[in-house]
Design a protein around this motif. Sequence first.
Motif, PDB file in Angstrom:
ATOM      1  N   SER A  28       0.816  -1.213   0.000  1.00 29.32           N
ATOM      2  CA  SER A  28       0.000   0.000   0.000  1.00 29.32           C
ATOM      3  C   SER A  28       0.848   1.262   0.000  1.00 29.32           C
ATOM      4  O   SER A  28       0.332   2.351  -0.142  1.00 29.32           O
ATOM      5  CB  SER A  28      -0.941   0.012   1.208  1.00 29.32           C
ATOM      6  OG  SER A  28      -0.199   0.128   2.410  1.00 29.32           O
ATOM      7  N   ILE A  29       2.147   1.098   0.180  1.00 29.41           N
ATOM      8  CA  ILE A  29       3.045   2.251   0.147  1.00 29.41           C
ATOM      9  C   ILE A  29       3.511   2.447  -1.288  1.00 29.41           C
ATOM     10  O   ILE A  29       4.373   1.725  -1.789  1.00 29.41           O
ATOM     11  CB  ILE A  29       4.249   2.051   1.089  1.00 29.41           C
ATOM     12  CG1 ILE A  29       3.767   1.949   2.536  1.00 29.41           C
ATOM     13  CG2 ILE A  29       5.244   3.196   0.935  1.00 29.41           C
ATOM     14  CD1 ILE A  29       4.869   1.688   3.539  1.00 29.41           C
ATOM     15  N   ASN A  30       2.907   3.404  -1.931  1.00 25.56           N
ATOM     16  CA  ASN A  30       3.240   3.695  -3.321  1.00 25.56           C
ATOM     17  C   ASN A  30       4.032   4.991  -3.394  1.00 25.56           C
ATOM     18  O   ASN A  30       3.571   6.038  -2.938  1.00 25.56           O
ATOM     19  CB  ASN A  30       1.961   3.815  -4.156  1.00 25.56           C
ATOM     20  CG  ASN A  30       1.182   2.514  -4.186  1.00 25.56           C
ATOM     21  OD1 ASN A  30       1.755   1.452  -4.409  1.00 25.56           O
ATOM     22  ND2 ASN A  30      -0.129   2.604  -3.945  1.00 25.56           N
ATOM     23  N   ILE A  31       5.211   4.915  -3.959  1.00 26.27           N
ATOM     24  CA  ILE A  31       6.087   6.078  -4.062  1.00 26.27           C
ATOM     25  C   ILE A  31       6.167   6.504  -5.519  1.00 26.27           C
ATOM     26  O   ILE A  31       6.451   5.689  -6.403  1.00 26.27           O
ATOM     27  CB  ILE A  31       7.494   5.754  -3.521  1.00 26.27           C
ATOM     28  CG1 ILE A  31       7.404   5.347  -2.046  1.00 26.27           C
ATOM     29  CG2 ILE A  31       8.424   6.945  -3.685  1.00 26.27           C
ATOM     30  CD1 ILE A  31       8.705   4.839  -1.474  1.00 26.27           C
ATOM     31  N   ASP A  32       5.906   7.772  -5.746  1.00 23.51           N
ATOM     32  CA  ASP A  32       5.975   8.302  -7.103  1.00 23.51           C
ATOM     33  C   ASP A  32       7.371   8.085  -7.673  1.00 23.51           C
ATOM     34  O   ASP A  32       8.370   8.217  -6.967  1.00 23.51           O
ATOM     35  CB  ASP A  32       5.634   9.796  -7.094  1.00 23.51           C
ATOM     36  CG  ASP A  32       5.493  10.357  -8.498  1.00 23.51           C
ATOM     37  OD1 ASP A  32       6.531  10.745  -9.069  1.00 23.51           O
ATOM     38  OD2 ASP A  32       4.361  10.402  -9.010  1.00 23.51           O
ATOM     39  N   ILE A  33       7.420   7.761  -8.946  1.00 27.04           N
ATOM     40  CA  ILE A  33       8.705   7.449  -9.574  1.00 27.04           C
ATOM     41  C   ILE A  33       9.699   8.603  -9.468  1.00 27.04           C
ATOM     42  O   ILE A  33      10.911   8.405  -9.398  1.00 27.04           O
ATOM     43  CB  ILE A  33       8.493   7.055 -11.061  1.00 27.04           C
ATOM     44  CG1 ILE A  33       9.796   6.472 -11.625  1.00 27.04           C
ATOM     45  CG2 ILE A  33       8.003   8.256 -11.884  1.00 27.04           C
ATOM     46  CD1 ILE A  33       9.611   5.822 -12.984  1.00 27.04           C
ATOM     47  N   SER A  34       9.181   9.830  -9.392  1.00 26.17           N
ATOM     48  CA  SER A  34      10.058  11.002  -9.300  1.00 26.17           C
ATOM     49  C   SER A  34      10.678  11.159  -7.919  1.00 26.17           C
ATOM     50  O   SER A  34      11.577  11.973  -7.730  1.00 26.17           O
ATOM     51  CB  SER A  34       9.277  12.272  -9.650  1.00 26.17           C
ATOM     52  OG  SER A  34       8.267  12.512  -8.682  1.00 26.17           O
ATOM     53  N   GLN A  35      10.179  10.379  -6.935  1.00 22.34           N
ATOM     54  CA  GLN A  35      10.675  10.511  -5.568  1.00 22.34           C
ATOM     55  C   GLN A  35      11.315   9.233  -5.052  1.00 22.34           C
ATOM     56  O   GLN A  35      11.494   9.062  -3.854  1.00 22.34           O
ATOM     57  CB  GLN A  35       9.530  10.937  -4.644  1.00 22.34           C
ATOM     58  CG  GLN A  35       8.964  12.305  -4.984  1.00 22.34           C
ATOM     59  CD  GLN A  35       8.015  12.828  -3.925  1.00 22.34           C
ATOM     60  OE1 GLN A  35       7.459  12.065  -3.144  1.00 22.34           O
ATOM     61  NE2 GLN A  35       7.842  14.132  -3.895  1.00 22.34           N
ATOM     62  N   LYS A  36      11.667   8.345  -5.958  1.00 20.57           N
ATOM     63  CA  LYS A  36      12.279   7.091  -5.531  1.00 20.57           C
ATOM     64  C   LYS A  36      13.768   7.228  -5.250  1.00 20.57           C
ATOM     65  O   LYS A  36      14.348   6.401  -4.554  1.00 20.57           O
ATOM     66  CB  LYS A  36      12.028   6.005  -6.583  1.00 20.57           C
ATOM     67  CG  LYS A  36      10.573   5.547  -6.608  1.00 20.57           C
ATOM     68  CD  LYS A  36      10.380   4.275  -7.402  1.00 20.57           C
ATOM     69  CE  LYS A  36       8.944   3.779  -7.268  1.00 20.57           C
ATOM     70  NZ  LYS A  36       8.720   2.500  -7.967  1.00 20.57           N
ATOM     71  N   GLU A  37      14.374   8.267  -5.790  1.00 22.82           N
ATOM     72  CA  GLU A  37      15.780   8.539  -5.502  1.00 22.82           C
ATOM     73  C   GLU A  37      15.865   9.668  -4.479  1.00 22.82           C
ATOM     74  O   GLU A  37      15.064  10.611  -4.518  1.00 22.82           O
ATOM     75  CB  GLU A  37      16.527   8.936  -6.776  1.00 22.82           C
ATOM     76  CG  GLU A  37      16.648   7.825  -7.800  1.00 22.82           C
ATOM     77  CD  GLU A  37      17.441   6.641  -7.277  1.00 22.82           C
ATOM     78  OE1 GLU A  37      18.461   6.864  -6.586  1.00 22.82           O
ATOM     79  OE2 GLU A  37      17.036   5.494  -7.551  1.00 22.82           O
ATOM     80  N   PRO A  38      16.825   9.597  -3.552  1.00 23.85           N
ATOM     81  CA  PRO A  38      16.925  10.655  -2.540  1.00 23.85           C
ATOM     82  C   PRO A  38      17.409  11.968  -3.139  1.00 23.85           C
ATOM     83  O   PRO A  38      18.155  11.988  -4.124  1.00 23.85           O
ATOM     84  CB  PRO A  38      17.952  10.098  -1.549  1.00 23.85           C
ATOM     85  CG  PRO A  38      18.795   9.170  -2.371  1.00 23.85           C
ATOM     86  CD  PRO A  38      17.854   8.551  -3.367  1.00 23.85           C
ATOM     87  N   LEU A  39      16.977  13.053  -2.528  1.00 19.75           N
ATOM     88  CA  LEU A  39      17.510  14.362  -2.885  1.00 19.75           C
ATOM     89  C   LEU A  39      18.984  14.420  -2.509  1.00 19.75           C
ATOM     90  O   LEU A  39      19.434  13.717  -1.592  1.00 19.75           O
ATOM     91  CB  LEU A  39      16.758  15.462  -2.133  1.00 19.75           C
ATOM     92  CG  LEU A  39      15.262  15.597  -2.390  1.00 19.75           C
ATOM     93  CD1 LEU A  39      14.644  16.551  -1.369  1.00 19.75           C
ATOM     94  CD2 LEU A  39      14.998  16.081  -3.806  1.00 19.75           C
ATOM     95  N   THR A  40      19.735  15.254  -3.178  1.00 21.51           N
ATOM     96  CA  THR A  40      21.110  15.498  -2.747  1.00 21.51           C
ATOM     97  C   THR A  40      21.082  16.326  -1.469  1.00 21.51           C
ATOM     98  O   THR A  40      20.059  16.928  -1.122  1.00 21.51           O
ATOM     99  CB  THR A  40      21.898  16.260  -3.820  1.00 21.51           C
ATOM    100  OG1 THR A  40      21.325  17.573  -3.961  1.00 21.51           O
ATOM    101  CG2 THR A  40      21.863  15.530  -5.150  1.00 21.51           C
TER     102      THR A  40
END
Length: 499
Positions: A28-40
């Motif tokens: 049920s934890i769906n993460i948008d593809i744009s947020q799957k990588e961490p920010l710098t």
Amino acid sequence: MTKYFFKIAIVSLLIFASCTKDETTETSINIDISQKEPLTIEQVTQQIDQSFANKNSFNWKQASNHLLWSAIYQGQKIATIGFGSSATDFDRSKSKNNAKIQSQILDLIMQYEGKALDKVLISSDEYLNLIDVTIEKQETVIALRRTNLIRYIEPADYRYYESKGILERSSSSSGCGYESETLNSSDYTTITPNAKMPWTFTQHNIPAAWNTATGSGITIGVIDTGTSPNQSLLGSNFNNGLSSGRSIQKFGTYVDSIWPWSSTTDGPNDQCGHGTSMASVATAPRNNVGLPVGVAYNANLITYRAAANVVLEGYHEHNGVKNAFTALGNNASVKIISMSMGHIISVGKIEDGVKYAYNKGKLIFCAGGTSTSFTTFVGVIFPAWMPEAVAVTGVMEGTSNVKCDVCHTGSKIDFTIQMQRNSGSTVPVTSYYNSQSDYVGGSSVATATTAGIAALVWSKNPSWTRAQVLTKMKQSSTYYPTKNANYGHGNINAQLAVQ
């Protein structure tokens, strides 16, 4: 036999249901593809700066899951989790279910991280409901935030200032320096037996207050960068001149290491200079060697080296300060705690430490903030803005509502101290080395001065509670019974406060 197979069927059904529930929770934890990588680290800091620009504040509780996880990920993948059955459930000794809740949280982390306990748990606090853990997956952060078991989850080693490249641990930008300076004769008065009394003491009627109280019988705890081993007036000669019958103790809670699992402190000695100055203005002896005297020159002193410098940034500084607060909270002899350090972002484990000490009856003074080129946009800093802390800032000589050049103001300020002259001179203090003195300014010295005045009041009235001491200080200040919007109750009249 029928009963046996029936029991097996029930157990199997429960196991299946449990597994299904866990799998459902994970999927049920769906993460948008744009947020799957961490920010710098730079992107994390940019988002925090944007929050300050838009709201003049930032708190990890309001951060998005992606921002929070990114800060954890970029900070050695370490998170601090404060847990409990309610927002006020931080004290292990008063928490009935802390062991069960901690176990549930760790089970959840192990489930989502796919790791054993020894790969997840870094430390579990002895006195507070908090743990430090390693987290790599954003799903773990999201799952934790969905539970009702945690009070907060924060990055434990994200370094805001370091990410900007503007903080050196032992530089003047971090409040450090071993410098000494010859004092201008107009900035002090020589008093018996041969001590220099800073000009600011006269502005607050401290000499007149000494006719009634000098801090005897009261113990002040100073949480800072430690105390110099090279200044005997804050060591073997703590009882010198007219100061007698008192004690000084020095401890260290700061671990100088980049590794979170390191636990050996680097001792009680000041390696910055700031802590020595704060201890001096609060309690330096009324000496016979020609150096500046402290406000409560007959008070006892306990110092903690809790951090490398005044900007509380990084895992071991947060732990050092938290541990100093709990230690002083557990010390029945301590009445007053003074801390002239802080940050523009709140730290959950330090909040818990402050609350713990406060609930033990300690009167806690914290610096309202001293500006640098990179903190001018902030009002009162953490932890001075906490309701458990008494926030202090500095003002110009002869005023109660004109801030010093580098002092912060705001609605959270409680008291002010005159600590800067029109000439630019600040407060004379006993310095890092024997026979040397220096000038110190900002809200730091104002805070230590106020802690010293509180010791005078409590020394005069040893049976009083914290609330009674604080009320008397308010009643003896410029704006009582009202409160100035940016300067609190204003300047304290120490003579009036001890009457």
